[in-house]
Structure formats: C-alpha cells, structure tokens
Design an enzyme around this catalytic site. Structure first.
Site, PDB file in Angstrom:
ATOM      1  N   CYS A  87       0.843  -1.195   0.000  1.00 23.48           N
ATOM      2  CA  CYS A  87       0.000   0.000   0.000  1.00 23.48           C
ATOM      3  C   CYS A  87       0.882   1.250   0.000  1.00 23.48           C
ATOM      4  O   CYS A  87       1.979   1.248   0.562  1.00 23.48           O
ATOM      5  CB  CYS A  87      -0.902   0.015   1.234  1.00 23.48           C
ATOM      6  SG  CYS A  87      -2.205  -1.229   1.157  1.00 23.48           S
ATOM      7  N   CYS A 169      -3.547   0.056  -3.250  1.00 24.38           N
ATOM      8  CA  CYS A 169      -4.203   0.414  -1.991  1.00 24.38           C
ATOM      9  C   CYS A 169      -3.485   1.587  -1.311  1.00 24.38           C
ATOM     10  O   CYS A 169      -2.323   1.861  -1.604  1.00 24.38           O
ATOM     11  CB  CYS A 169      -4.263  -0.798  -1.061  1.00 24.38           C
ATOM     12  SG  CYS A 169      -2.711  -1.672  -0.841  1.00 24.38           S
TER      13      CYS A 169
END
Ligand code: NAD
Length: 268
Positions: A87, A169
């Site tokens: 992420c 993400c």
C-alpha cells in the site's frame, strides 16, 4: 521448368499490417528479462517458473487473429504472475514514462507497472501472431489506430494496467506531464483504464505530481482544465485528489540532467 513458374512470388506468409512487426528475438528477451527480474532485481521471486510464464505469454497470441485479442487470452499468464505491491507504493504515469521510471529506479520501494514482473518483461516490446501460422509475425503487427484497437499488444497493456490499478491500496501516485496541453488525457491508459479500476474502498487518495520540462516556462498545471477533469472524476469516485506542481524529489532528478538551469540553481 518454365521461367514464369520460377519467378512466381511466394504469397506472404502472414497478413500485412501498418505497424512494426514482433521485436527480433522477442522470446529470448522475454525469458531473459524474466530471469533477470526474478534472480537479480527481486531475488525473493527466485522460485518463479520463467519457462512456464514465457510459454503462457506466447500462447496468449500465437496462432490467433492479432486483431481479435481478448483479456481471456491473457488470463493464464495473469494467473501465473500475481505480485503484491505494498500500500502507498503504486506509481502511475502518463506521457512521462522516462521521468516516472527514473524516480522509481532511485526510490526503490515505489513501483510503476514496469517495476513489476509482467511490465518489466514486456516494456518496449512488440508482438503478434497470425491465424494461418504458429509463428510470430516479425514482418508487421496491427497498428492500434490504423488497424485495430483490440490488438495483442494493446489488450495486454489494458489487461495488466487494469489489474495493477485494481490491486493498488492506500495513497496512489501519478506522474503527469505538465508541459503538454492534455496533462490528464481521458483517452490514455491512465485516464481510460487505471483511474476507473481503482477501488475506492482500498484507495483513499490519489496524489498527482504535475511535472514541467525544465526548459519550458513554468505554468500552474494543477489548476489546468484537464487536471480539473481528473479531480472531478475522482470526486465522483470518492477518492481524495491532491495535486502538486513540480514535486521536489522528481524535480531534483530532472535537475541531475540539467544542473545549470536557473530553476535548478536558485529555486531549490
Ligand atoms: P502514454 O500515453 O504515455 O502511453 C504509454 C505507452 O503506451 C506509449 O508508448 C503509447 O504509445 C502506448 N499506448 C497508449 N495507449 C495505447 C493503446 N491503446 N494501444 C497501444 N499502445 C498504446 O500513457 P498511458 O496511455 O496513460 O499509459 C501509461 C499508464 O498505463 C502507466 O500508468 C502504466 O501503468 C500503463 N501502461 C504502460 C505501458 C508501457 O508500455 N509500459 C503501456 C500502456 C500502459
């Protein structure tokens, strides 16, 4: 034997297209890049079966109509090459390939698509097959505008770009080119595929870095209409949009190549 028969021209083995043909030594380059990536660049992937990946890649397009390529053709290849990008570490780009890759080459924990295995293997290559042969067509391949948009290369990039965006993400980034009028281009892969395949449940923010060529006059591109268009699209998708002109770490890379320019000497 009558001379006329000897002079009879062989019909072309493959259909003739408007774009350049498959890159010479395509398969060897593909395999070599797979081994370089999995053994040297990211040794944590050293158990990857490059032979199997190479075969799945060519099976996606050999003996098929190069203008009838589909996402399904590339599915077996995609299933062999899942790769997790942490992420906050995804970097998209549009019309800024060199600069974005210069950046991730230094900032090694950030990933463009070309810093993942499949993107690394295919970047800069051309490939296509033909229904009438099991070989690659090294003579010509469909040109995406003049022949067909669903050609084997375009469909590959659409498919891998889509997955790259779906998998992202946290905060995602995009390097945009502020020295052209359509800094955000709705028809580009970033504008057409990547933006619309971000999952708002996972991606809360998109940060755009609008970079100007060092020689061009400074302009305020975060407030340009094309970038505003991107802002509106993200708003409807519930993703926060942050924009920075000439993001400093990337600007410093431009300055490495142009250290004498005034914006490098005095504006830092
Ligand atoms: P871009 O307009 O700079 O295009 C990138 C490259 O893809 C150029 O070489 C361009 O000629 C080619 N291209 C674009 N659309 C195409 C199409 N429909 N068919 C064939 N070639 C096409 O930037 P973009 O379109 O926004 O693409 C960059 C983004 O998409 C990146 O974020 C990357 O993840 C992904 N991508 C990468 C490549 C690549 O060649 N490495 C190609 C397409 C998409």
């Amino acid at each position: 034997v009558p001379v006329g028969i000897l002079m009879w021209r062989q019909p072309p083995k493959h259909k003739e297209w408007k774009g350049p043909g498959t890159t010479a030594h395509f398969y060897e380059i593909l395999l070599g890049r797979c081994y370089t990536y999995t053994q040297v660049v990211r040794p944590e992937l050293r158990h990857t079966d490059c032979q199997k990946i190479g075969k799945a890649f060519t099976s996606a397009f050999l003996s098929k109509d190069p203008c009838g390529s589909t996402e399904q053709d590339y599915r077996p290849l995609m299933e062999l090459t899942t790769q997790i990008v942490p992420c906050d570490k995804t970097v998209f780009w549009s019309k800024s390939s060199e600069l974005a890759h210069d950046y991730t080459r230094v900032q090694r924990d950030m990933y463009t698509l070309e810093d993942t295995l499949l993107g690394y293997m295919a970047d800069g290559l051309k490939w296509c097959g033909d229904t009438s042969s099991s070989e690659m067509n090294y003579q010509s391949c469909p040109h995406w505008r003049e022949d067909c948009s669903n050609n084997s290369v375009s469909v590959f990039w659409n498919t891998v770009s889509k997955r790259f965006a779906e998998d992202a993400c946290g905060v995602v980034h995009v390097v945009l080119n502020g020295s052209i009028s359509n800094t955000f281009d709705e028809k580009s892969t970033f504008g057409r595929v990547e933006v619309f395949n971000l999952h708002p449940e996972k991606v809360h923010t998109l940060k755009a870095w609008v970079m100007h060529n060092i020689e061009s006059v400074p302009s305020d591109s975060c407030s340009s209409s094309s970038v505003n268009n991107l802002k509106q699209i993200l708003k409807t998708r519930n993703i926060i949009f942050i924009c920075q002109n000439n993001y400093r770490p990337v600007r410093l890379l431009q300055c490495v190549k142009n250290p004498e320019h005034s914006s490098c000497k005095y504006n830092l």
